[in-house]
Design a protein around this motif. Structure first.
Motif, PDB file in Angstrom:
ATOM      1  N   ALA A  84      14.178  43.018 -17.669  1.00  0.00           N
ATOM      2  CA  ALA A  84      14.534  42.967 -16.257  1.00  0.00           C
ATOM      3  C   ALA A  84      15.650  41.712 -16.407  1.00  0.00           C
ATOM      4  O   ALA A  84      16.496  41.813 -15.723  1.00  0.00           O
ATOM      5  N   LEU A  85      15.337  40.683 -17.267  1.00  0.00           N
ATOM      6  CA  LEU A  85      16.194  39.368 -17.408  1.00  0.00           C
ATOM      7  C   LEU A  85      17.689  39.986 -17.916  1.00  0.00           C
ATOM      8  O   LEU A  85      18.832  39.712 -17.308  1.00  0.00           O
ATOM      9  N   ALA A  86      17.494  40.838 -18.850  1.00  0.00           N
ATOM     10  CA  ALA A  86      18.481  41.429 -19.412  1.00  0.00           C
ATOM     11  C   ALA A  86      19.369  42.298 -18.673  1.00  0.00           C
ATOM     12  O   ALA A  86      20.464  42.232 -18.613  1.00  0.00           O
ATOM     13  N   ALA A  87      18.756  43.106 -17.824  1.00  0.00           N
ATOM     14  CA  ALA A  87      19.375  43.967 -16.900  1.00  0.00           C
ATOM     15  C   ALA A  87      20.114  43.013 -15.698  1.00  0.00           C
ATOM     16  O   ALA A  87      21.221  43.402 -15.271  1.00  0.00           O
ATOM     17  N   ALA A  88      19.593  41.795 -15.326  1.00  0.00           N
ATOM     18  CA  ALA A  88      20.015  40.879 -14.344  1.00  0.00           C
ATOM     19  C   ALA A  88      21.256  40.397 -14.933  1.00  0.00           C
ATOM     20  O   ALA A  88      22.321  40.431 -14.379  1.00  0.00           O
ATOM     21  N   GLY A  89      21.042  40.126 -16.209  1.00  0.00           N
ATOM     22  CA  GLY A  89      22.357  39.507 -16.985  1.00  0.00           C
ATOM     23  C   GLY A  89      23.605  40.374 -17.087  1.00  0.00           C
ATOM     24  O   GLY A  89      24.760  40.126 -16.854  1.00  0.00           O
ATOM     25  N   LEU A  90      23.310  41.567 -17.394  1.00  0.00           N
ATOM     26  CA  LEU A  90      24.149  42.597 -17.659  1.00  0.00           C
ATOM     27  C   LEU A  90      24.771  43.111 -16.274  1.00  0.00           C
ATOM     28  O   LEU A  90      26.191  43.007 -16.249  1.00  0.00           O
ATOM     29  N   ASN A  91      24.064  43.104 -15.192  1.00  0.00           N
ATOM     30  CA  ASN A  91      24.675  43.455 -13.760  1.00  0.00           C
ATOM     31  C   ASN A  91      25.602  42.254 -13.287  1.00  0.00           C
ATOM     32  O   ASN A  91      26.421  42.547 -13.013  1.00  0.00           O
ATOM     33  N   MET A  92      25.068  41.084 -13.712  1.00  0.00           N
ATOM     34  CA  MET A  92      25.862  39.990 -13.255  1.00  0.00           C
ATOM     35  C   MET A  92      27.304  39.870 -14.118  1.00  0.00           C
ATOM     36  O   MET A  92      28.266  39.679 -13.509  1.00  0.00           O
ATOM     37  N   ALA A  93      27.196  40.260 -15.428  1.00  0.00           N
ATOM     38  CA  ALA A  93      28.257  40.066 -16.209  1.00  0.00           C
ATOM     39  C   ALA A  93      29.454  41.384 -15.821  1.00  0.00           C
ATOM     40  O   ALA A  93      30.565  41.135 -15.657  1.00  0.00           O
ATOM     41  N   LEU A  94      28.704  42.504 -15.429  1.00  0.00           N
ATOM     42  CA  LEU A  94      29.670  43.628 -15.080  1.00  0.00           C
ATOM     43  C   LEU A  94      30.285  43.267 -13.587  1.00  0.00           C
ATOM     44  O   LEU A  94      31.462  43.455 -13.575  1.00  0.00           O
ATOM     45  N   PHE A  95      29.466  42.606 -12.656  1.00  0.00           N
ATOM     46  CA  PHE A  95      30.016  42.203 -11.480  1.00  0.00           C
ATOM     47  C   PHE A  95      31.109  41.247 -11.675  1.00  0.00           C
ATOM     48  O   PHE A  95      32.144  41.399 -10.934  1.00  0.00           O
ATOM     49  N   HIS A  96      30.825  40.383 -12.291  1.00  0.00           N
ATOM     50  CA  HIS A  96      31.800  39.249 -12.563  1.00  0.00           C
ATOM     51  C   HIS A  96      33.037  39.903 -13.122  1.00  0.00           C
ATOM     52  O   HIS A  96      34.294  39.329 -13.104  1.00  0.00           O
ATOM     53  N   ARG A  97      32.853  40.490 -14.175  1.00  0.00           N
ATOM     54  CA  ARG A  97      34.036  41.008 -15.134  1.00  0.00           C
ATOM     55  C   ARG A  97      34.800  42.339 -14.240  1.00  0.00           C
ATOM     56  O   ARG A  97      35.938  42.436 -14.231  1.00  0.00           O
ATOM     57  N   SER A 151      16.574  39.943 -25.725  1.00  0.00           N
ATOM     58  CA  SER A 151      15.383  40.701 -25.019  1.00  0.00           C
ATOM     59  C   SER A 151      15.106  42.088 -25.688  1.00  0.00           C
ATOM     60  O   SER A 151      13.757  42.431 -25.573  1.00  0.00           O
ATOM     61  N   LEU A 152      16.113  42.831 -25.781  1.00  0.00           N
ATOM     62  CA  LEU A 152      16.021  44.105 -26.252  1.00  0.00           C
ATOM     63  C   LEU A 152      15.324  44.045 -27.573  1.00  0.00           C
ATOM     64  O   LEU A 152      14.309  45.011 -28.174  1.00  0.00           O
ATOM     65  N   THR A 153      15.532  43.012 -28.668  1.00  0.00           N
ATOM     66  CA  THR A 153      14.891  42.673 -29.813  1.00  0.00           C
ATOM     67  C   THR A 153      13.636  42.413 -29.689  1.00  0.00           C
ATOM     68  O   THR A 153      12.878  43.521 -30.034  1.00  0.00           O
ATOM     69  N   LEU A 154      13.179  41.664 -29.030  1.00  0.00           N
ATOM     70  CA  LEU A 154      11.802  41.470 -28.733  1.00  0.00           C
ATOM     71  C   LEU A 154      11.107  42.624 -28.002  1.00  0.00           C
ATOM     72  O   LEU A 154       9.790  42.801 -28.324  1.00  0.00           O
ATOM     73  N   ALA A 155      11.771  43.355 -27.194  1.00  0.00           N
ATOM     74  CA  ALA A 155      10.990  44.360 -26.337  1.00  0.00           C
ATOM     75  C   ALA A 155      10.800  45.294 -27.416  1.00  0.00           C
ATOM     76  O   ALA A 155       9.794  46.116 -26.969  1.00  0.00           O
ATOM     77  N   ALA A 156      11.292  45.624 -28.493  1.00  0.00           N
ATOM     78  CA  ALA A 156      11.239  46.648 -29.508  1.00  0.00           C
ATOM     79  C   ALA A 156       9.994  46.359 -30.311  1.00  0.00           C
ATOM     80  O   ALA A 156       9.649  47.323 -31.142  1.00  0.00           O
ATOM     81  N   THR A 157       9.330  45.468 -30.423  1.00  0.00           N
ATOM     82  CA  THR A 157       8.179  45.157 -31.289  1.00  0.00           C
ATOM     83  C   THR A 157       7.094  45.832 -30.679  1.00  0.00           C
ATOM     84  O   THR A 157       6.832  45.856 -29.404  1.00  0.00           O
ATOM     85  N   PRO A 158       6.090  46.462 -31.785  1.00  0.00           N
ATOM     86  CA  PRO A 158       5.019  46.993 -31.290  1.00  0.00           C
ATOM     87  C   PRO A 158       3.879  46.302 -30.422  1.00  0.00           C
ATOM     88  O   PRO A 158       3.511  45.119 -30.753  1.00  0.00           O
ATOM     89  N   ALA A 159       3.337  46.849 -29.479  1.00  0.00           N
ATOM     90  CA  ALA A 159       2.377  46.204 -28.544  1.00  0.00           C
ATOM     91  C   ALA A 159       1.049  46.543 -29.157  1.00  0.00           C
ATOM     92  O   ALA A 159       0.821  47.410 -29.920  1.00  0.00           O
ATOM     93  N   SER A 160      -0.024  45.534 -28.703  1.00  0.00           N
ATOM     94  CA  SER A 160      -1.511  45.857 -29.112  1.00  0.00           C
ATOM     95  C   SER A 160      -2.226  45.734 -27.900  1.00  0.00           C
ATOM     96  O   SER A 160      -1.889  45.251 -26.748  1.00  0.00           O
TER      97      SER A 160
END
Lengths: 163, 129
Positions: free
Chosen positions: A106-119, B16-25
């Motif tokens: 969700a943080l990554a999505a918020a960051g990408l949304n913000m970057a896209l909006f600004h750019r 975020s995506l790197t960490l999100a890709a590690t397996p869950a338990s």
């Protein structure tokens, strides 16, 4: 060096151990983390509600952006540093926590949304700077931002229920 | 938006995506205890986790998985435990203890600790005390 060994090494550092096993660091860092998030999300919402066309119609969008962006970034740095410290205390466990992962997404999505909006969206914004209801792409960016930050806060709180 | 801000946002997304890709338990919920019930367990400490946001006692005792079920017993935060006289050395693996706790509503092998009696005859209290 694999990610899991990096996480294990992080968890074994003296500062991570002190946060994990001490009486005061964890609650203090956690409190500052929450206050910083309140500031980030509060100020982001002021901006998002303006973009959607709900509030502050009398304020120019670019002026509001210039005023709010530094505050958001400053509070975000505090939230990120305190968040990293809390994460470090049980890095291997939190990394495996589904709520924690959702929060990062969700943080990554918020960051990408913000970057896209600004750019992208903000180009030519002078034309709609003073419109109470800006164009659809700006309103969409505001709505996506609010949804992302609600998800960040909700999933962040949920980490504790899956520990 | 300045370049470093864009860079920061992209770096955050990548991390975020790197960490999100590690397996869950598997993890059980820690919020669903039946506060109307008190269950007593007598068994052997497998592990005592002295950690924030709260400690855990892993104890082998009779339970849903048979006579040697591993129970995860949730304790308070380190701050509260320390003020109630607990320490990281309160228990070690192999200690025989008896504890009372509020069990999980769903019947799984976990609970919310109230009081622990050690083999040498002293007691440590936590929730509800």
């Amino acid at each position: 060096m694999s990610l899991s060994s990096v996480l294990a090494a992080l968890e074994a550092t003296p500062f991570a151990t002190a946060i994990r096993e001490g009486s005061y660091l964890f609650p203090w860092i956690e409190s500052v983390h929450v206050l910083a998030i309140v500031l980030v999300v509060g100020v982001v919402f002021v901006m998002d509600l303006r973009l959607i066309g709900v509030t502050a119609g009398g304020q120019g969008i670019n002026r509001l952006l210039k005023d709010s962006t530094p505050l958001v970034w400053a509070a975000f740095v505090v939230a990120a540093v305190t968040g990293f410290l809390l994460f470090s205390s049980s890095a291997t466990t939190y990394a495996a926590n589904p709520a924690f992962r959702l929060k990062l997404v969700a943080l990554a999505a918020a960051g990408l949304n913000m970057a896209l909006f600004h750019r992208v969206s903000l180009k030519g914004a002078e034309a709609w700077d003073n419109l109470v209801k800006p164009p659809a792409q700006a309103r969409l960016a505001g709505a996506i931002s609010m949804a992302c930050w609600v998800a960040v806060v909700a999933s962040g709180r949920w980490i504790g229920f899956l520990a | 938006m300045k370049l470093w801000q864009t860079g920061g946002a992209v770096a955050l997304a990548a991390l975020s995506l790197t960490l999100a890709a590690t397996p869950a338990s598997a993890h059980h919920s820690a919020a669903m205890f039946d506060h109307a019930k008190i269950v007593t367990l007598s068994g052997t400490v497998k592990e005592f986790k002295w950690m924030n946001p709260h400690g855990w006692i892993q104890i082998m005792a009779p339970g849903p998985a048979g006579p040697a079920t591993e129970w995860s017993i949730e304790c308070s935060s380190i701050n509260i435990l320390a003020r109630k006289g607990w320490s990281s050395k309160s228990f070690k693996p192999g200690d025989k203890i008896s504890l009372s706790m509020h069990p999980m509503k769903d019947g799984s092998a976990a609970g919310f600790v109230l009081k622990v009696d050690t083999a040498d005859g002293h007691s440590l209290t936590d929730h509800d005390y």
